[in-house]
Enzyme design. Structure first.
Site, mmCIF file in Angstrom:
data_model
loop_
_atom_site.group_PDB
_atom_site.id
_atom_site.type_symbol
_atom_site.label_atom_id
_atom_site.label_comp_id
_atom_site.label_asym_id
_atom_site.label_seq_id
_atom_site.Cartn_x
_atom_site.Cartn_y
_atom_site.Cartn_z
ATOM 1 N N GLY A 47 -54.150 -80.492 -14.930
ATOM 2 C CA GLY A 47 -53.420 -79.248 -14.686
ATOM 3 C C GLY A 47 -51.947 -79.506 -14.411
ATOM 4 O O GLY A 47 -51.075 -78.903 -15.026
ATOM 5 N N ALA A 48 -51.674 -80.431 -13.500
ATOM 6 C CA ALA A 48 -50.297 -80.683 -13.103
ATOM 7 C C ALA A 48 -50.236 -81.936 -12.247
ATOM 8 O O ALA A 48 -51.269 -82.485 -11.885
ATOM 9 C CB ALA A 48 -49.755 -79.496 -12.299
ATOM 10 N N GLU B 169 -47.972 -83.838 -8.932
ATOM 11 C CA GLU B 169 -47.088 -83.551 -7.801
ATOM 12 C C GLU B 169 -45.954 -84.550 -7.611
ATOM 13 O O GLU B 169 -45.464 -84.710 -6.482
ATOM 14 C CB GLU B 169 -47.934 -83.503 -6.527
ATOM 15 C CG GLU B 169 -48.506 -84.862 -6.045
ATOM 16 C CD GLU B 169 -49.931 -85.162 -6.482
ATOM 17 O OE1 GLU B 169 -50.369 -84.602 -7.509
ATOM 18 O OE2 GLU B 169 -50.604 -85.962 -5.809
ATOM 19 N N ASN B 170 -45.472 -85.227 -8.646
ATOM 20 C CA ASN B 170 -44.381 -86.202 -8.502
ATOM 21 C C ASN B 170 -43.293 -85.677 -7.566
ATOM 22 O O ASN B 170 -42.881 -84.533 -7.675
ATOM 23 C CB ASN B 170 -43.735 -86.470 -9.858
ATOM 24 C CG ASN B 170 -44.759 -86.664 -10.935
ATOM 25 O OD1 ASN B 170 -45.602 -87.541 -10.847
ATOM 26 N ND2 ASN B 170 -44.727 -85.806 -11.954
ATOM 27 N N HIS C 286 -50.725 -75.680 -5.130
ATOM 28 C CA HIS C 286 -51.369 -76.984 -4.902
ATOM 29 C C HIS C 286 -50.355 -78.124 -5.000
ATOM 30 O O HIS C 286 -50.259 -78.962 -4.096
ATOM 31 C CB HIS C 286 -52.490 -77.165 -5.926
ATOM 32 C CG HIS C 286 -53.244 -78.456 -5.794
ATOM 33 N ND1 HIS C 286 -54.449 -78.559 -5.140
ATOM 34 C CD2 HIS C 286 -52.956 -79.707 -6.223
ATOM 35 C CE1 HIS C 286 -54.871 -79.806 -5.172
ATOM 36 N NE2 HIS C 286 -53.981 -80.530 -5.830
ATOM 37 N N GLU C 287 -49.599 -78.151 -6.071
ATOM 38 C CA GLU C 287 -48.651 -79.262 -6.251
ATOM 39 C C GLU C 287 -47.559 -79.209 -5.185
ATOM 40 O O GLU C 287 -47.123 -80.230 -4.677
ATOM 41 C CB GLU C 287 -48.036 -79.258 -7.652
ATOM 42 C CG GLU C 287 -49.040 -79.237 -8.815
ATOM 43 C CD GLU C 287 -50.162 -80.264 -8.711
ATOM 44 O OE1 GLU C 287 -49.941 -81.335 -8.123
ATOM 45 O OE2 GLU C 287 -51.276 -79.971 -9.201
ATOM 46 N N HIS D 206 -48.812 -80.590 -1.913
ATOM 47 C CA HIS D 206 -48.903 -82.053 -1.911
ATOM 48 C C HIS D 206 -47.656 -82.706 -1.320
ATOM 49 O O HIS D 206 -47.703 -83.853 -0.894
ATOM 50 C CB HIS D 206 -49.054 -82.580 -3.348
ATOM 51 C CG HIS D 206 -50.476 -82.795 -3.776
ATOM 52 N ND1 HIS D 206 -51.416 -83.413 -2.993
ATOM 53 C CD2 HIS D 206 -51.116 -82.502 -4.943
ATOM 54 C CE1 HIS D 206 -52.576 -83.486 -3.645
ATOM 55 N NE2 HIS D 206 -52.422 -82.929 -4.830
ATOM 56 N N GLU E 211 -56.458 -84.960 -1.820
ATOM 57 C CA GLU E 211 -56.927 -83.911 -2.734
ATOM 58 C C GLU E 211 -57.811 -82.873 -2.057
ATOM 59 O O GLU E 211 -57.632 -81.674 -2.254
ATOM 60 C CB GLU E 211 -57.622 -84.520 -3.955
ATOM 61 C CG GLU E 211 -56.686 -85.336 -4.866
ATOM 62 C CD GLU E 211 -55.474 -84.574 -5.367
ATOM 63 O OE1 GLU E 211 -55.435 -83.333 -5.243
ATOM 64 O OE2 GLU E 211 -54.527 -85.225 -5.884
HETATM 65 N N1 B3K Z 1 -52.791 -85.567 -8.438
HETATM 66 C C1 B3K Z 1 -52.943 -85.045 -9.770
HETATM 67 C C2 B3K Z 1 -54.118 -85.583 -10.477
HETATM 68 C C3 B3K Z 1 -53.897 -86.885 -11.149
HETATM 69 C C4 B3K Z 1 -55.075 -87.221 -12.003
HETATM 70 C C5 B3K Z 1 -55.003 -88.586 -12.590
HETATM 71 N N2 B3K Z 1 -56.044 -88.833 -13.548
HETATM 72 C C6 B3K Z 1 -53.005 -83.562 -9.779
HETATM 73 C C7 B3K Z 1 -53.395 -82.926 -8.521
HETATM 74 O O1 B3K Z 1 -54.486 -83.053 -8.029
HETATM 75 O O2 B3K Z 1 -52.557 -82.280 -7.943
HETATM 76 ZN ZN ZN Z 2 -53.960 -82.506 -6.110
#
Ligand code: B3K
Ligand code: ZN
Length: 862
Positions: free
Chosen positions: A265-266, A268-269, A301-302, A305, A324
């Site tokens: 989906g996305a 969170e960098n 959600h992102e 994070h 998560e």
């Molecule tokens: N942290 C990422 C998921 C990364 C998945 C890698 N295979 C998205 C999320 O949960 O926000």
């Molecule tokens: Zn996440």
């Protein structure tokens, strides 16, 4: 993608060792080129364990040079294999320069640096950074990043990375050179780079302490208006996190980039979220209410994070649920405040009851904190995410919101800037709340779905009610012994004269009795209100009791749940030989009629109350899934309701007058109630074909168009054909909308699905390299088309097998996700078992199997 057997070795949680070296700073330089990007990495390293060699992770890299403190090494001074670069003798503190070359255009796995169309994009979680450069690619090595990106200025007006932009200029050769600095030390999985040409939506958010944050959303050219909802959602999320958890954003800029090729989906960098465009772009004509909901929730959600994941990250990947589970819980709470709280909870419960319970019963069963992993990407699961969120929710239920908030605040303060574990989280919660969480911590280590068997006895004379609860967790593929858990059970007592009481039972023993005095009338007990724990409830409730709960309980989730239980009881009775028409009591019809005639406030809940449980929910009640019997029973019930209540569905449908499309709770409710009425009316096609057509043609929005398409797909194939081809013609150039066509084709319940899928593979917007396209077509087939996926001739299993084999060479993550439904072959009748197993065996014999698919197939067959 072929792996040698050494990389197939499982890693174990308990083998954790702290890193031998730390990297305090890294300066990266990217000279972008589709086939030969040069990456120069200058790292400041410090030894942590004396005598240790330095072993850096790296995969699919061409190594150009290595230097220590500016002195280039000869090849005899390091060792290289397909997964690492080892330097045996290095100083305690030094600067290491590594230059590598990569080919983003060949990267179809979409991990590391890859091309999303013409855009350069990265995905580093979990272990993608090692496909960019040699590094200590593990979440407990936190470094400060400085990033320089160089690319053709005309083609790439935007060169982005984490943190703040330090400088940008165009050199004499027409190259744009951008420099970024992220002041917050972070693990490599949060690193990101993007280069492309976009339209940009800009906005600002002023934080509670008065800092102005610049918000920038990057979308494909021409899509600005479709990004507005995402930006508004982001601002709502930022405000909500301040109000609910006292958490403020920390950088001066927050960027979100929408890309068309993305595995999930996305992501969170830090300061630079990268999103699948499906979860950014929306307008009324192309996005459904569900799409809007998802965008808001994933944007939230992102963003969330940034604290739960980025400021405090995970020590190792076994701790994934630390960020998560907690962040899903946070996004669910956010969505519940933004949209219908009841519907949000129902959605979450459906996810647990279908996919998560199925995972517990499958060869992939694992606790929310897994113990052993071959390919980490296989553990971004509903168990880690959604059951993880349920565990956090239970904690909130047990501690109360105030103490829970205090625990979260303590956790974030104590571990800010660090990599933490689930135990660290629990110890902060324990300390802040003063509650011993020893037994509760079993939720982290124990897999499986607990079963609660409940019974009630009431003494009219003494006014005493005793409730008995027994807990049992069946053994799972990964663990045979289970211990009793601490389980919060919300109950509501429905007494005479509309008197209601709520209580929280805290179950700790294998069997426990809870006694209530002074109960003045025989109560109806609503068990597990609001789904207070991720468990299966076993109770002997009569039809009248369930229908009473469905009509009277204060909690909408419990009302819906009572109807789900009612129907699964009915399905069971039919499977046991009862007549589908005769098992339905009159009270059911009068209750449903009443719902259909009320214009209550929560029409979306009414729609849910009127909806039969889906195949997957029912299947989870059986150890051997009676596929055909469930499907037949569901069909008979639907047919009977449609005929018996035809006038009521029609009247309800007609009574809802809609105005111009808006995305808000009230109109979402109207559309969903109309949609469910339409789907019942469609059963008697002859009488309602015109209604379906009108619904489709007059719709000013995607939600209503899709309702007509789905209703006709299930019940009137000819009409569906006509509507879907009109729809596909109108949207043939819009890939995201075409995904809806792919899903409709993949979920068509007749044999035509096979030719339909084949035809779609040749559609100009279909590409095997694009995860959205593949998922739309094939996930729809194996997750939402039980009739055809589970065909007794095995044609459905063969299709998935062939698709997985093909995809595994392109994108192992997507292949491994698609294979999931085949893994549970042991839960089907002998005939299907054999067909599913032989599909898996044939996959297992492929020479080039990725770790992702290998791990799953192997767990399933052994
Ligand atoms: N942290 C990422 C998921 C990364 C998945 C890698 N295979 C998205 C999320 O949960 O926000
Ligand atoms: Zn996440």
């Amino acid at each position: 993608m072929a792996q040698n057997s050494s990389s197939r070795v499982a890693k174990h949680r308990l083998d954790y060792q702290p890193p031998s070296f730390l990297i305090s700073k890294v300066a990266l330089r990217f000279e972008l080129d589709k086939t030969a990007t040069k990456v120069t990495s200058v790292m400041q390293l410090e030894r942590q364990i004396s005598g240790a060699a330095l072993k850096l992770d790296g995969q699919d890299l061409t190594l150009l040079s290595v230097a220590i403190n500016g002195v280039e090494l000869t090849t005899s001074q390091y060792q290289q294999d397909e997964a690492s670069l080892t330097l045996v003798s290095v100083p305690d503190r030094f600067e290491l320069t590594v230059v590598t070359q990569i080919a983003p255009v060949d990267n179809t796995a979409l991990e590391g640096l890859y091309m999303a169309g013409d855009t350069y994009s990265t995905q580093c979680e979990a272990e993608g950074f090692r496909r960019i450069s040699y590094f200590l690619d593990r979440p407990d090595v936190l470094a400060e990043y400085e990033v320089t990106i160089q690319a053709d200025a005309k083609q790439y007006p935007y060169l982005l990375s984490n943190g703040n932009k330090v400088s940008e200029h165009i050199d004499a050769k027409g190259m744009r050179i951008s420099k970024w600095h992220d002041p917050y030390p972070k693990p490599s999985y949060l690193f990101a780079v993007v280069a492309g040409d976009f339209d940009v939506l800009t906005d600002t958010f002023t934080t509670r302490s008065g800092r102005e944050v610049s918000l920038q959303l990057f979308v494909d050219k021409g899509y600005t208006s479709k990004g507005e909802f995402a930006v508004a959602s982001l601002k709502r999320a930022m405000l909500w996190d301040e109000q609910r958890f006292n958490l403020e954003y920390d950088l001066d800029i927050y960027m979100v980039v929408a890309v068309d090729f993305f595995n999930m989906g996305a992501m969170e960098n830090k300061g630079l979220n990268i999103f699948n465009s499906k979860y950014v772009l929306a307008d009324a004509s192309t996005a459904t209410d569900r799409d809007y909901f998802n965008i808001e929730s994933i944007i939230g959600h992102e963003y969330f994070h940034n604290w739960t994941g980025n400021r405090v990250t995970c020590r190792d990947w076994f701790q994934l649920s630390l960020k998560e589970g907690l962040t899903v819980f946070r996004d669910q709470e956010f969505s519940a405040d933004m949209a219908s709280a009841t519907l949000c909870r129902i959605d979450a419960v459906k996810m647990i009851r279908t996919a998560q319970f199925a995972e517990d019963a499958s060869p992939m069963a694992h606790p929310i904190r897994p113990d052993s992993v071959i390919e980490m990407n296989n553990f971004y699961t509903v168990t880690v995410y959604d059951k993880g969120a349920e565990v956090i929710r239970m904690l909130q239920t047990l501690l109360g919101k105030e103490r829970f908030n205090a625990g979260l605040a303590l956790y974030l303060k104590r571990f800010d800037g660090q990599a933490a574990t689930c135990d660290d989280f629990l110890s902060a919660m324990q300390q802040a709340s003063g509650r011993d969480l020893t037994q509760f911590s079993l939720w982290y280590s124990q897999s499986g779905t607990p079963e609660l068997t409940v019974s009630e006895s009431y003494n009219t004379q003494s006014g005493q009610l005793s409730l008995t609860v027994q807990q049992h967790t069946p053994s799972t593929a990964d663990q045979s012994e289970k211990q009793p858990l601490l389980i919060p059970i919300n109950i509501e007592l429905l007494l005479a004269n509309d008197v209601k009481q709520t209580h929280l039972l805290q179950l700790t023993e294998p069997t426990q009795q809870f006694v209530f005095d002074g109960i003045t009338s025989q109560p109806v007990v609503v068990w597990l209100a609001h789904f207070s724990a991720p468990v299966k409830l076993i109770q002997q409730a009569e039809d009248t009791t369930l229908l009473h709960i469905a009509a009277q309980a204060s909690d909408g989730v419990a009302r819906w749940d009572a109807m789900q239980q009612f129907w699964s009881r009915k399905v069971q009775q039919v499977i046991n030989g009862a007549d589908a028409v005769l098992v339905l009591p009159e009270l059911l019809f009068t209750t449903m009629q009443q719902w259909l005639s009320q214009s209550g406030p929560d029409l979306a809940l009414t729609a849910e109350l009127l909806t039969l449980p889906d195949f997957d929910t029912l299947a989870e009640q059986y150890s051997v899934i009676p596929v055909d019997a469930i499907l037949t029973a569901l069909q008979q019930f639907k047919q009977h309701l449609a005929t018996r209540l035809q006038a009521d569905f029609n009247a309800c449908y007609q009574s809802i007058t809609q105005t111009r499309y808006q995305y808000n709770e009230a109109s979402v409710g109207q559309r969903s109630l109309k949609a469910i009425c339409l789907s019942y009316l469609a059963v008697n096609t002859a009488a309602h074909a015109e209604l379906l057509k009108t619904h489709y043609h007059q719709a000013d929005n995607m939600t209503d168009k899709m309702s007509a398409l789905v209703a006709s797909q299930q019940h009137c194939p000819e009409l569906f054909n006509a509507l879907v081809s009109d729809f596909a013609n109108s949207w043939q150039h819009d890939a995201l909308v075409m995904d809806k066509v792919f899903s409709l084709v993949g979920s068509e319940p007749s044999e035509r699905v096979f030719t339909g899928i084949e035809k779609m593979l040749t559609h100009p917007v279909f590409s095997w390299k694009n995860p959205n396209r593949v998922r739309a077509l094939f996930s729809a087939f194996c997750l939402r088309n039980p009739q055809q996926f589970h065909r007794i001739d095995g044609k459905g299993y063969q299709l998935i097998k062939q698709t997985v084999a093909k995809l595994d060479l392109i994108n192992p993550q997507i292949a491994a996700r698609l294979i999931t439904p085949l893994l549970s072959w042991r839960r089907f009748d002998n005939e299907r078992q054999q067909l599913m197993r032989s599909a898996l065996q044939s996959l297992a014999s492929e020479q080039t199997l990725s770790n992702d698919v290998f791990e799953k197939v192997n767990r399933s067959l052994n």
